[in-house]
Design a protein around this motif. Structure first.
Motif: not given
Length: 206
Positions: A151-179
């Motif tokens: 029932a939640a409305p969508p987030r604003k397009k300019d919402a703070r990164a930590k408030m968005k429903t989806f987060a896109y991360v574009a890593p570089e060669v040689g980087e590691v991501l952990l979650w």
């Protein structure tokens, strides 16, 4: 004055693999990944049978660090990154450690996607990036609360990164991501004409 704070934080670790020893030659790692993909008939058969785009060694090779010295070095470096992330997460591991459960190669061609998924039975998952040609896709993380937001409305397009429903991360060669392994993620369509190459892995509580 209202006091607004954050609860139940979802952490994402991002760092150059080279921040932890031993040093890993990513040109050698890339050449090894492509060589493995060229020889792994069982892996290609599994990908074809399961409609998997491109190539993965996930279902065919479980001993990459034993077979290839560059993977052995990579795992040693990843172990140290894992230890740093686990400390940040404030895990109480007792007398057991987080240990590598599996590690595999992913080669995603033009037009290939990895649909949304999580990694059950693991504690921490991650990926290190071996080839990220211009125009290739980022990794997309999904807010784990999304199923409860009917029932939640969508987030604003300019919402703070930590408030968005989806987060896109574009890593570089040689980087590691952990979650943490329960965090749902996906790789949108690769729009590059070149292959996107990565090495993914899971750690369990040993």
């Amino acid at each position: 004055m209202a006091d607004i704070s954050s609860l139940f934080v979802t952490r994402l670790y991002r760092a150059p693999v080279s921040d932890r020893k031993p040093a890993v030659d990513f040109d050698e790692l890339r050449a090894t990944c492509l060589s493995v993909a060229g020889d792994d008939d069982a892996g290609h058969d599994w990908c074809e049978a399961n409609g998997y785009p491109g190539y993965t060694s996930y279902a065919s090779l479980s001993d990459l660090p034993w077979r290839f010295p560059v993977f052995k070095k990579l795992v040693k470096a990843l172990d140290r990154h894992l230890a740093a992330f686990a400390e940040d997460l404030e895990f109480d591991l007792g007398d057991r450690k987080l240990v590598l459960e599996d590690i595999w190669i992913n080669i995603l061609p033009e037009g290939g996607v990895h649909s949304g998924h999580l990694h059950p039975h693991s504690v921490i998952s991650g990926t290190t990036y071996v080839a990220m040609p211009p125009g290739t896709s980022a990794i997309r993380f999904e807010d784990p609360r999304l199923p409860m937001m009917m029932a939640a409305p969508p987030r604003k397009k300019d919402a703070r990164a930590k408030m968005k429903t989806f987060a896109y991360v574009a890593p570089e060669v040689g980087e590691v991501l952990l979650w943490e392994s329960w965090l749902r993620h996906e790789v949108p369509m690769n729009m590059s004409e070149e292959n996107r190459v990565s090495v993914s892995f899971n750690y369990r509580w040993g």
